[in-house]
Design an enzyme around this catalytic site. Structure first.
Site, PDB file in Angstrom:
ATOM      1  N   THR A 106       0.896  -1.187  -0.029  1.00  0.00           N
ATOM      2  CA  THR A 106       0.053  -0.123  -0.047  1.00  0.00           C
ATOM      3  C   THR A 106       0.938   1.396   0.047  1.00  0.00           C
ATOM      4  O   THR A 106       2.192   1.337   0.291  1.00  0.00           O
ATOM      5  CB  THR A 106      -0.908   0.007   1.317  1.00  0.00           C
ATOM      6  OG1 THR A 106       0.102   0.300   2.568  1.00  0.00           O
ATOM      7  CG2 THR A 106      -1.875  -1.367   1.331  1.00  0.00           C
ATOM      8  N   ASP A 226       9.521 -21.744   6.941  1.00  0.00           N
ATOM      9  CA  ASP A 226       8.692 -20.672   6.354  1.00  0.00           C
ATOM     10  C   ASP A 226       8.611 -20.781   4.732  1.00  0.00           C
ATOM     11  O   ASP A 226       9.398 -20.283   3.936  1.00  0.00           O
ATOM     12  CB  ASP A 226       9.261 -19.480   6.574  1.00  0.00           C
ATOM     13  CG  ASP A 226       8.892 -18.263   6.054  1.00  0.00           C
ATOM     14  OD1 ASP A 226       7.779 -18.267   5.356  1.00  0.00           O
ATOM     15  OD2 ASP A 226       9.270 -17.115   6.012  1.00  0.00           O
ATOM     16  N   ASN A 228       6.644 -19.168   2.819  1.00  0.00           N
ATOM     17  CA  ASN A 228       5.946 -17.783   2.266  1.00  0.00           C
ATOM     18  C   ASN A 228       4.733 -18.054   1.509  1.00  0.00           C
ATOM     19  O   ASN A 228       4.496 -17.507   0.702  1.00  0.00           O
ATOM     20  CB  ASN A 228       7.111 -17.052   1.218  1.00  0.00           C
ATOM     21  CG  ASN A 228       7.839 -16.411   2.136  1.00  0.00           C
ATOM     22  OD1 ASN A 228       9.147 -17.001   1.926  1.00  0.00           O
ATOM     23  ND2 ASN A 228       7.760 -15.363   2.918  1.00  0.00           N
ATOM     24  N   ASN A 274       4.882 -12.930   8.669  1.00  0.00           N
ATOM     25  CA  ASN A 274       5.352 -11.469   8.190  1.00  0.00           C
ATOM     26  C   ASN A 274       4.763 -11.176   6.854  1.00  0.00           C
ATOM     27  O   ASN A 274       5.337 -10.427   6.066  1.00  0.00           O
ATOM     28  CB  ASN A 274       6.857 -11.327   8.101  1.00  0.00           C
ATOM     29  CG  ASN A 274       7.531 -12.513   7.023  1.00  0.00           C
ATOM     30  OD1 ASN A 274       7.793 -13.575   7.309  1.00  0.00           O
ATOM     31  ND2 ASN A 274       7.671 -12.112   5.883  1.00  0.00           N
ATOM     32  N   HIS A 325      11.227 -10.118  11.842  1.00  0.00           N
ATOM     33  CA  HIS A 325      11.595 -10.553  10.338  1.00  0.00           C
ATOM     34  C   HIS A 325      12.569  -9.859   9.790  1.00  0.00           C
ATOM     35  O   HIS A 325      13.070  -8.937  10.387  1.00  0.00           O
ATOM     36  CB  HIS A 325      10.104 -10.223   9.759  1.00  0.00           C
ATOM     37  CG  HIS A 325      10.286 -10.195   8.126  1.00  0.00           C
ATOM     38  ND1 HIS A 325      10.668  -9.103   7.268  1.00  0.00           N
ATOM     39  CD2 HIS A 325      10.405 -11.312   7.113  1.00  0.00           C
ATOM     40  CE1 HIS A 325      10.663  -9.371   5.966  1.00  0.00           C
ATOM     41  NE2 HIS A 325      10.709 -10.630   5.952  1.00  0.00           N
TER      42      HIS A 325
END
Ligand code: GKR
Ligand code: MG
Length: 429
Positions: A106, A226, A228, A274, A325
């Site tokens: 954003t 992780d 993602n 994250n 993170h």
């Protein structure tokens, strides 16, 4: 004492990065970073670091102009300055980003990523002026050292042939044995005792095998995986079931709060993120749905060290854990991370840091990990010093780069090795 900002210096650089694999592709040989220097009327210089991709550079220049004449102590004013700066709409999609694995994109988040570099530089200048460390300016440290985890990656031995790149000394890690060997190097060099593996690279069974091999090699040590967001809810639950006895947490197994909530409902393995909680606006839904049990803060995109403290306070209020993170970063950011982490009371998980992967830095002295921990500096400001020759060298690389490497693009880097490569759509498995 004159705290007025007299000058701001912005230095984009390219930093060597090894061929680390993730679900979108592979790291490029160099990563863009930006070094921010804020100089007060008294001649005190504070340093900060943030992303150096084009979309950030477009914002930092007008930001820097507006900062001159303001006070380095006016940290709240940095957000006002940020609000004044227009963001080119083509730079933000409102969707989860492709290329950074850091969640939604954003305009506000882009501005906050810029604020963070200046906030750290202002705190450094303020601390140096007052003779106080940054952690004191943040309310004081509650620990003398901050624990980090070994950040394991599947990786190639070198970047694809024909690509100009620095050679690293880590070797390849493409299977469970390679991952364990890499973990051993991490423990020998830095003393880390918890391990995170970047997944989403190979089919889940291969990554389950790698975590099992780590559990066998390092019994009882905290382990994380992780991918993602590369897995479906079903796959996430299968992995949680298979690794539930050895995982400290699963990080972003599935993409987005609704999917994470579905996974969380059906497993006892804690979920960290994250990717689905990366802005204050995303907290309410995620916490209400109990979608995440640990939020991985990152002062770069949360808007600085004080916003990180606010995030930690919110997490504490809702009984959600907090940790940190990391993306490719240098010692200035590691120092900043360490100062803020030193002030967070309930930090029960070792923080992530890419720093061991960075053979280059812009400091006169590299920060060191002892027993997996970075000592919290009590020197004024961040407690680090810029090496101007190194900075100039890395800036020259940015200026002279033939490939015009200006933006992180793991997908493009992977295409050099595999011309057919397209970042897989999610869920990949
Ligand atoms: O550097 O390849 C990477 C990481 O995958 C990074 O982009 C992620 O943002 O480290 C990050 C993570 O924990 O998701
Ligand atoms: Mg992650």
């Amino acid at each position: 004492m004159n705290l007025t900002v007299a000058d701001v210096r912005l230095t984009p650089i390219l930093v060597a990065d090894p061929p680390l694999l993730n679900t979108q592709g592979v790291h490029q040989p160099y990563t863009p970073r930006l070094i921010v220097e804020v100089v007060t009327a008294d001649g005190v210089t504070g340093v900060g670091e943030t992303y150096g991709d084009t979309k950030y550079l477009e914002l930092v220049r007008p930001f820097a102009e507006r900062l001159v004449g303001r006070q380095v102590s006016d940290l709240n004013g940095l957000f006002t300055v940020a609000d004044e700066i227009a963001v080119d709409a083509s730079r933000v999609s409102g969707q989860v980003d492709v290329g950074g694995l850091r969640g939604v994109q954003t305009a506000d988040k882009l501005r906050l990523s810029v604020v963070s570099g200046f906030e750290v530089a202002c705190l450094d200048a303020l601390g140096k002026t007052l003779g106080l460390p940054v952690h004191t300016l943040l309310g004081g440290k509650v620990r003398d050292a901050v624990e980090y985890s070994a950040y394991l990656f599947y990786k190639w031995a070198e970047h694809p042939q024909g690509v100009a790149a620095e050679k690293d000394d880590w070797g390849a890690a493409l299977d469970p044995a390679g991952v364990v060997a890499q973990a051993r190097i991490f423990t020998e060099r830095y003393g880390f005792t918890s391990f995170k593996l970047k997944g989403g690279v190979f089919p889940p069974d291969q990554e389950i095998a790698a975590i099992r091999a780590l559990a066998e090699a390092f019994p009882g040590h905290p382990l994380r995986l992780d991918p993602n967001g590369a897995w479906s809810v079903e796959t996430s639950l299968r992995v949680a079931e298979e690794l539930g006895d050895v995982l400290e947490y699963l990080e972003d197994p599935a993409l987005g709060t609704p999917a994470m909530a579905e996974v969380a409902r059906a497993t006892h393995v804690p979920l960290a993120t994250n990717m689905c909680v990366t802005t204050f606006a995303e907290i309410k839904e995620a916490f209400t749905r109990d979608a995440v049990q640990v939020v991985l803060s990152d002062h770069h995109y949360w808007g600085g060290l004080r916003n990180t403290q606010q995030l930690a306070a919110l997490c504490r209020t809702f009984g959600v854990g907090v940790s940190m993170h990391s993306n490719t970063h240098l010692g200035i950011s590691l120092a900043a991370m360490t100062h803020v982490a030193a002030t967070v009371p309930d930090l029960h998980h070792a923080c992530d840091s890419h720093y061991p992967w960075q053979s280059e830095d812009v400091l006169t002295e590299r920060l060191t990990f002892e027993g997996g921990r970075v000592a919290v500096s009590d020197a004024p400001g961040l407690g680090v010093e810029l090496d101007r020759d190194r900075l100039a060298f890395l800036h020259r690389r940015w200026l002279e780069d033939d490939g015009r490497l200006r933006d992180r693009d793991d997908e493009a880097a992977m295409r050099v090795a595999d011309p057919e490569w397209v970042t897989p759509s999610v869920p990949r498995w």
